[in-house]
Design a protein around this motif. Structure first.
Motif, PDB file in Angstrom:
ATOM      1  N   UNK A  57      53.714  57.320  38.142  1.00  0.00           N
ATOM      2  CA  UNK A  57      53.934  56.791  36.983  1.00  0.00           C
ATOM      3  C   UNK A  57      54.662  57.001  35.559  1.00  0.00           C
ATOM      4  N   UNK A  58      53.133  58.435  35.618  1.00  0.00           N
ATOM      5  CA  UNK A  58      53.003  59.187  33.986  1.00  0.00           C
ATOM      6  C   UNK A  58      55.130  59.615  34.045  1.00  0.00           C
ATOM      7  N   UNK A  59      55.214  60.269  35.054  1.00  0.00           N
ATOM      8  CA  UNK A  59      56.450  60.768  35.056  1.00  0.00           C
ATOM      9  C   UNK A  59      57.580  59.573  34.755  1.00  0.00           C
ATOM     10  N   UNK A  60      57.653  58.724  34.606  1.00  0.00           N
ATOM     11  CA  UNK A  60      58.633  57.912  35.360  1.00  0.00           C
ATOM     12  C   UNK A  60      58.841  56.630  34.186  1.00  0.00           C
ATOM     13  N   UNK A  61      57.235  56.361  34.648  1.00  0.00           N
ATOM     14  CA  UNK A  61      57.176  54.891  33.149  1.00  0.00           C
ATOM     15  C   UNK A  61      56.725  55.344  31.337  1.00  0.00           C
ATOM     16  N   UNK A  62      56.354  53.910  30.578  1.00  0.00           N
ATOM     17  CA  UNK A  62      55.846  54.029  29.570  1.00  0.00           C
ATOM     18  C   UNK A  62      55.037  53.604  29.536  1.00  0.00           C
ATOM     19  N   UNK A  63      53.883  53.259  30.553  1.00  0.00           N
ATOM     20  CA  UNK A  63      52.369  52.684  31.327  1.00  0.00           C
ATOM     21  C   UNK A  63      51.699  53.616  29.994  1.00  0.00           C
ATOM     22  N   UNK A  64      50.664  52.710  29.439  1.00  0.00           N
ATOM     23  CA  UNK A  64      49.607  53.666  28.849  1.00  0.00           C
ATOM     24  C   UNK A  64      48.976  53.989  29.780  1.00  0.00           C
ATOM     25  N   UNK A  65      47.823  54.851  29.470  1.00  0.00           N
ATOM     26  CA  UNK A  65      46.989  55.468  30.615  1.00  0.00           C
ATOM     27  C   UNK A  65      46.346  54.594  30.617  1.00  0.00           C
ATOM     28  N   UNK A  66      45.408  53.711  29.999  1.00  0.00           N
ATOM     29  CA  UNK A  66      44.266  52.594  30.914  1.00  0.00           C
ATOM     30  C   UNK A  66      45.811  51.418  31.678  1.00  0.00           C
ATOM     31  N   UNK A  67      46.823  51.167  31.431  1.00  0.00           N
ATOM     32  CA  UNK A  67      47.634  50.928  32.376  1.00  0.00           C
ATOM     33  C   UNK A  67      47.886  51.075  33.873  1.00  0.00           C
ATOM     34  N   UNK A  68      48.229  52.516  33.399  1.00  0.00           N
ATOM     35  CA  UNK A  68      48.533  53.402  34.850  1.00  0.00           C
ATOM     36  C   UNK A  68      46.980  53.578  35.609  1.00  0.00           C
ATOM     37  N   UNK A  69      46.041  53.888  35.197  1.00  0.00           N
ATOM     38  CA  UNK A  69      44.742  53.726  35.994  1.00  0.00           C
ATOM     39  C   UNK A  69      44.177  52.398  36.619  1.00  0.00           C
ATOM     40  N   UNK A  79      46.237  50.253  37.784  1.00  0.00           N
ATOM     41  CA  UNK A  79      47.475  49.953  38.346  1.00  0.00           C
ATOM     42  C   UNK A  79      46.670  50.650  39.860  1.00  0.00           C
ATOM     43  N   UNK A  80      46.408  52.183  39.147  1.00  0.00           N
ATOM     44  CA  UNK A  80      46.203  52.486  41.013  1.00  0.00           C
ATOM     45  C   UNK A  80      44.651  52.470  41.631  1.00  0.00           C
ATOM     46  N   UNK A  81      43.991  51.585  40.782  1.00  0.00           N
ATOM     47  CA  UNK A  81      42.791  51.084  41.000  1.00  0.00           C
ATOM     48  C   UNK A  81      42.085  51.945  40.468  1.00  0.00           C
ATOM     49  N   UNK A  82      41.852  53.106  39.495  1.00  0.00           N
ATOM     50  CA  UNK A  82      40.644  53.660  38.771  1.00  0.00           C
ATOM     51  C   UNK A  82      40.652  52.692  37.564  1.00  0.00           C
ATOM     52  N   UNK A  83      39.392  52.908  36.889  1.00  0.00           N
ATOM     53  CA  UNK A  83      38.458  52.168  35.970  1.00  0.00           C
ATOM     54  C   UNK A  83      38.493  53.348  34.467  1.00  0.00           C
ATOM     55  N   UNK A  84      37.128  53.632  34.835  1.00  0.00           N
ATOM     56  CA  UNK A  84      37.050  54.870  33.526  1.00  0.00           C
ATOM     57  C   UNK A  84      36.886  56.051  33.817  1.00  0.00           C
ATOM     58  N   UNK A  85      36.755  56.239  34.654  1.00  0.00           N
ATOM     59  CA  UNK A  85      37.745  58.229  35.651  1.00  0.00           C
ATOM     60  C   UNK A  85      38.380  58.673  35.530  1.00  0.00           C
ATOM     61  N   UNK A  86      39.459  57.755  35.624  1.00  0.00           N
ATOM     62  CA  UNK A  86      40.860  58.635  35.430  1.00  0.00           C
ATOM     63  C   UNK A  86      40.854  59.473  35.293  1.00  0.00           C
ATOM     64  N   UNK A  87      41.413  59.688  33.755  1.00  0.00           N
ATOM     65  CA  UNK A  87      41.599  60.761  33.390  1.00  0.00           C
ATOM     66  C   UNK A  87      41.119  62.160  33.580  1.00  0.00           C
TER      67      UNK A  87
END
Length: 99
Positions: free
Chosen positions: A7-19, A21-29
């Motif tokens: 998602x980071x490579x291909x999309x312009x989604x924000x980090x919260x949107x990516x988190x 989408x992959x099932x992470x809430x706060x500890x994603x980064x």
């Protein structure tokens, strides 16, 4: 993390949107950093820069070369030009007798 990386490579989604989408809430980064060794935003910027450089290298490699021959002369048969005034041509070093 592989899906997040894609998602980071291909999309312009924000980090919260990516988190999300992959099932992470706060500890994603933090999880991304542990897995890939750098924060997701830094990773995305580096990948995009590398992709831009790669595209420009590929484009330059496939750019057609201009034909610099004179009209009516076949490519690769141009005569050698004389050096500019005041410049002597380089000559091969003289070889002496073998020892």
């Amino acid at each position: 993390m592989t899906i997040a990386r894609d998602h980071l490579r291909a999309d312009d989604l924000t980090l919260p949107q990516i988190a999300d989408a992959v099932g992470y809430l706060f500890p994603f980064a933090a999880a991304f950093r542990r897995h890939h060794g750098e924060p997701p935003g830094t990773w995305r910027q580096r990948e995009r820069t590398a992709a831009r450089v790669l595209r420009s290298d590929v484009t330059a490699a496939h750019r057609p070369q201009r034909d610099l021959t004179e009209p009516g002369r076949a490519a690769g048969t141009a005569e050698r030009s004389e050096p500019p005034p005041g410049i002597r041509p380089r000559r091969a070093p003289a070889r002496g007798p073998a020892p």
